[in-house]
Design a protein around this motif. Structure first.
Motif, short mmCIF file in Angstrom:
data_model
loop_
_atom_site.label_atom_id
_atom_site.label_comp_id
_atom_site.label_asym_id
_atom_site.label_seq_id
_atom_site.Cartn_x
_atom_site.Cartn_y
_atom_site.Cartn_z
N PHE A 106 11.44 -15.44 11.84
CA PHE A 106 12.76 -14.84 11.66
C PHE A 106 12.64 -13.32 11.73
CE2 PHE A 106 14.65 -18.78 10.12
CZ PHE A 106 13.56 -19.46 9.63
N ILE A 130 12.08 -6.42 9.42
CA ILE A 130 11.14 -7.29 8.72
C ILE A 130 11.13 -8.65 9.40
CG2 ILE A 130 10.45 -8.22 6.48
CD1 ILE A 130 12.45 -6.29 5.18
N GLN A 158 9.69 -19.15 3.46
CA GLN A 158 9.45 -18.06 4.39
C GLN A 158 8.51 -17.04 3.76
OE1 GLN A 158 12.85 -16.23 6.34
NE2 GLN A 158 14.07 -18.06 5.96
N TYR A 159 7.55 -16.59 4.56
CA TYR A 159 6.62 -15.56 4.12
C TYR A 159 6.88 -14.32 4.96
CZ TYR A 159 4.40 -19.43 1.76
OH TYR A 159 4.17 -20.53 0.97
N PHE A 160 7.07 -13.20 4.28
CA PHE A 160 7.50 -11.99 4.95
C PHE A 160 6.33 -11.10 5.35
CE2 PHE A 160 12.09 -11.91 4.75
CZ PHE A 160 12.36 -12.89 3.81
N GLY A 161 6.51 -10.45 6.49
CA GLY A 161 5.61 -9.38 6.87
C GLY A 161 5.95 -8.13 6.08
N PRO A 162 5.12 -7.10 6.20
CA PRO A 162 5.33 -5.88 5.41
C PRO A 162 6.45 -5.00 5.92
CG PRO A 162 3.41 -5.66 6.78
CD PRO A 162 3.87 -7.08 6.94
N GLY A 163 6.98 -5.30 7.08
CA GLY A 163 8.10 -4.51 7.60
C GLY A 163 7.67 -3.38 8.51
#
Lengths: 116, 110
Positions: free
Chosen positions: A34, A93, A105-110
């Protein structure tokens, strides 16, 4: 596990140039990724949902010709902001969902994009 | 329109107190519920997820879910200044889409 990376972490570019942001799931396969955008002091805004090997699904109001998304493999999705303008300056992000077993959902650092 | 509502805050609590963060959602068919923490200038970080009615505890954090009332909360015990952040409630309504609330800003005063 469940580490997501983004590159670059920040970028400054001139108006009219294109910028590519990479999102990688480092220790798991992600069939779905996403892309979100977040302006200062505002909530996350989903831009598009990206499934490996198929075209991305864009949210209403998001220009697919301006924000090009490619999900070429189970661990990599890219967002290209084409002909960037100052109003595209934002915090971008990505997040990734594991292939099997969970909808977390696991987020990247942006990536912080500044367009001059 | 499926919605997730949170009080924007700020919620201010003294150090050591219990912080209570609340969230309501509109889609009664929602199955999965998440709490994320987001520090200023950083991306969200998953704290907890909960699928079943009742309480789920993880360290100082307790998530509570009441599907009949369409309500999910997060309790933070022994709040610390480092807990000061924006807390995002997220609801998966099925399929590939997760809807995020606007977040509640929490300040823990030393």
């Amino acid at each position: 596990g469940a580490v997501v990376s983004q590159h670059p972490s920040w970028v400054i570019c001139k108006s009219g140039t294109s910028v590519k942001i990479e999102c990688r799931s480092l220790d798991f396969q992600a069939t779905t990724m996403f892309w979100y955008r977040q302006f200062p002091k505002q909530s996350l805004m989903l831009m598009a949902t990206s499934n490996e090997g198929s075209k991305a699904t864009y949210e209403q109001g998001v220009e697919k010709d301006k924000f090009l998304i490619n999900h070429a493999s189970l661990t990599l999705s890219t967002l290209t902001v084409t002909s960037a303008h100052p109003e595209d300056s934002s915090f971008y992000i990505c997040s990734a969902r594991r292939e099997i077993g969970t909808d977390t959902q696991y987020f990247g650092p942006g990536t912080r994009l500044t367009v001059l | 329109q499926k919605e997730v509502e949170q009080n924007s805050g700020p919620l201010s609590v003294p150090e050591g107190a219990i912080a209570s963060l609340n969230c309501t959602y509109s889609d009664r068919g929602s199955q999965s519920f998440f709490w994320y923490r987001q520090y200023s200038g950083k991306s969200p970080e998953l704290i907890m997820f909960i699928y079943s009615n009742g309480d789920k505890e993880d360290g100082r954090f307790t998530a509570q879910l009441n599907k009949a009332s369409q309500y999910v909360s997060l309790l933070i015990r022994d709040s610390q200044p480092s807990d000061s952040a924006t807390y995002l409630c997220a609801v998966d309504t099925g399929g590939f889409k997760t809807i995020f609330g606007a977040g509640t800003r929490l300040f823990v005063k030393a």
